[in-house]
Design a protein around this motif. Structure first.
Motif, mmCIF file in Angstrom:
data_model
loop_
_atom_site.group_PDB
_atom_site.id
_atom_site.type_symbol
_atom_site.label_atom_id
_atom_site.label_comp_id
_atom_site.label_asym_id
_atom_site.label_seq_id
_atom_site.Cartn_x
_atom_site.Cartn_y
_atom_site.Cartn_z
ATOM 1 N N ALA A 1 0.959 -1.199 0.055
ATOM 2 C CA ALA A 1 0.023 -0.103 -0.151
ATOM 3 C C ALA A 1 0.803 1.195 -0.067
ATOM 4 O O ALA A 1 1.946 1.331 0.882
ATOM 5 N N THR A 2 0.464 2.246 -0.560
ATOM 6 C CA THR A 2 1.174 3.451 -0.856
ATOM 7 C C THR A 2 0.892 4.401 0.291
ATOM 8 O O THR A 2 -0.370 4.341 0.780
ATOM 9 N N ASP A 3 1.600 5.536 0.473
ATOM 10 C CA ASP A 3 1.077 6.305 1.462
ATOM 11 C C ASP A 3 0.036 7.181 1.217
ATOM 12 O O ASP A 3 -1.142 7.365 2.162
ATOM 13 N N GLU A 4 -0.171 7.081 0.048
ATOM 14 C CA GLU A 4 -1.524 7.839 -0.600
ATOM 15 C C GLU A 4 -2.772 6.985 -0.201
ATOM 16 O O GLU A 4 -3.905 7.494 0.262
ATOM 17 N N GLU A 5 -2.770 5.725 -0.456
ATOM 18 C CA GLU A 5 -3.992 4.781 -0.017
ATOM 19 C C GLU A 5 -4.055 4.726 1.166
ATOM 20 O O GLU A 5 -5.393 4.845 1.818
ATOM 21 N N VAL A 6 -3.225 4.688 2.007
ATOM 22 C CA VAL A 6 -3.158 4.958 3.617
ATOM 23 C C VAL A 6 -3.777 6.128 3.859
ATOM 24 O O VAL A 6 -4.739 6.102 4.823
ATOM 25 N N HIS A 7 -3.369 7.305 3.435
ATOM 26 C CA HIS A 7 -4.011 8.425 3.699
ATOM 27 C C HIS A 7 -5.641 8.487 3.313
ATOM 28 O O HIS A 7 -6.467 8.950 3.945
ATOM 29 N N ASP A 8 -5.904 8.027 2.133
ATOM 30 C CA ASP A 8 -7.309 8.077 1.630
ATOM 31 C C ASP A 8 -7.980 7.134 2.500
ATOM 32 O O ASP A 8 -9.243 7.315 2.940
ATOM 33 N N ALA A 9 -7.739 5.931 2.952
ATOM 34 C CA ALA A 9 -8.304 5.197 4.067
ATOM 35 C C ALA A 9 -8.626 6.184 5.322
ATOM 36 O O ALA A 9 -9.465 6.039 5.903
ATOM 37 N N ALA A 10 -7.351 6.510 5.840
ATOM 38 C CA ALA A 10 -7.933 7.385 7.006
ATOM 39 C C ALA A 10 -8.773 8.618 6.731
ATOM 40 O O ALA A 10 -9.445 8.757 7.769
ATOM 41 N N LEU A 11 -8.545 9.261 5.910
ATOM 42 C CA LEU A 11 -9.436 10.217 5.545
ATOM 43 C C LEU A 11 -10.922 9.660 5.547
ATOM 44 O O LEU A 11 -11.842 10.318 6.035
ATOM 45 N N GLN A 12 -11.215 8.568 5.025
ATOM 46 C CA GLN A 12 -12.607 8.085 5.024
ATOM 47 C C GLN A 12 -13.219 7.663 6.151
ATOM 48 O O GLN A 12 -14.100 7.781 6.439
ATOM 49 N N TYR A 13 -12.110 6.966 6.954
ATOM 50 C CA TYR A 13 -12.338 6.501 8.322
ATOM 51 C C TYR A 13 -12.891 7.900 9.330
ATOM 52 O O TYR A 13 -13.809 7.948 9.880
ATOM 53 N N VAL A 14 -12.181 9.045 9.264
ATOM 54 C CA VAL A 14 -12.570 10.280 9.925
ATOM 55 C C VAL A 14 -13.775 10.776 9.343
ATOM 56 O O VAL A 14 -14.501 11.230 10.216
ATOM 57 N N ARG A 15 -14.018 10.719 8.029
ATOM 58 C CA ARG A 15 -14.932 11.274 7.728
ATOM 59 C C ARG A 15 -16.339 10.502 8.423
ATOM 60 O O ARG A 15 -17.347 11.543 8.674
ATOM 61 N N LYS A 16 -16.163 9.283 8.124
ATOM 62 C CA LYS A 16 -17.475 8.323 8.640
ATOM 63 C C LYS A 16 -17.618 8.720 10.284
ATOM 64 O O LYS A 16 -18.647 8.892 10.906
ATOM 65 N N ILE A 17 -16.344 8.529 10.943
ATOM 66 C CA ILE A 17 -16.612 8.953 12.502
ATOM 67 C C ILE A 17 -16.954 10.333 12.859
ATOM 68 O O ILE A 17 -17.936 10.306 13.680
ATOM 69 N N SER A 18 -16.673 11.296 12.173
ATOM 70 C CA SER A 18 -16.830 12.731 12.426
ATOM 71 C C SER A 18 -18.507 13.161 12.147
ATOM 72 O O SER A 18 -18.957 13.928 12.498
ATOM 73 N N GLY A 19 -18.737 12.390 10.650
ATOM 74 C CA GLY A 19 -20.084 12.806 10.174
ATOM 75 C C GLY A 19 -19.837 13.924 9.215
ATOM 76 O O GLY A 19 -20.805 14.541 8.746
ATOM 77 N N PHE A 20 -18.512 14.544 9.219
ATOM 78 C CA PHE A 20 -18.265 15.738 8.143
ATOM 79 C C PHE A 20 -17.704 15.094 6.674
ATOM 80 O O PHE A 20 -16.700 14.182 6.986
ATOM 81 N N THR A 21 -18.049 15.376 5.813
ATOM 82 C CA THR A 21 -17.358 15.298 4.385
ATOM 83 C C THR A 21 -16.169 16.367 4.373
ATOM 84 O O THR A 21 -14.888 15.979 4.048
ATOM 85 N N LYS A 22 -16.465 17.530 4.683
ATOM 86 C CA LYS A 22 -15.603 18.510 4.811
ATOM 87 C C LYS A 22 -15.829 19.292 6.138
ATOM 88 O O LYS A 22 -17.150 19.816 6.451
ATOM 89 N N PRO A 23 -14.929 19.477 6.976
ATOM 90 C CA PRO A 23 -15.066 19.993 8.339
ATOM 91 C C PRO A 23 -15.244 21.597 8.119
ATOM 92 O O PRO A 23 -14.596 22.137 7.211
ATOM 93 N N SER A 24 -15.685 22.057 9.208
ATOM 94 C CA SER A 24 -15.721 23.619 9.271
ATOM 95 C C SER A 24 -14.529 24.232 9.681
ATOM 96 O O SER A 24 -13.809 23.533 9.944
ATOM 97 N N GLN A 25 -14.261 25.276 9.241
ATOM 98 C CA GLN A 25 -12.950 26.091 9.308
ATOM 99 C C GLN A 25 -12.574 25.854 10.839
ATOM 100 O O GLN A 25 -11.309 25.621 11.374
#
Length: 90
Positions: free
Chosen positions: A15-39
């Motif tokens: 797995a590339t660092d980009e794939e790891v980052h993308d998976a982490a981003l999806q996880y944090v989006r799911k947990i937080s409920g934000f697709t894009k967080p507020s400022q």
């Protein structure tokens, strides 16, 4: 949303660092409920993505198996075939 997180362990090439980052981003989006967080939450969101990515990389790098590595193209074809079957008109 988490359907987009795929297994990262035991693939050739690994797995590339980009794939790891993308998976982490999806996880944090799911947990937080934000697709894009507020400022106001952007810094905490980015920090969480970085921490999850680092933990994921450590986990993937420390796992061991005697199984032969999976081929990314073969696995992608299997996922595509399963999706076509699942979503085919009845």
């Amino acid at each position: 949303m988490c359907r987009n997180i795929h297994t990262l362990f035991n693939y050739k090439p690994e797995a590339t660092d980009e794939e790891v980052h993308d998976a982490a981003l999806q996880y944090v989006r799911k947990i937080s409920g934000f697709t894009k967080p507020s400022q106001a939450n952007e810094e905490a969101f980015a920090r969480a993505v970085d921490e999850v990515a680092a933990s994921t990389r450590r986990l993937v790098d420390s796992l061991e198996t005697t199984a032969a590595p999976k081929d990314r193209e073969v696995e992608a074809a299997r996922r595509k075939a399963r999706a076509a079957e699942r979503f085919a008109p009845a």
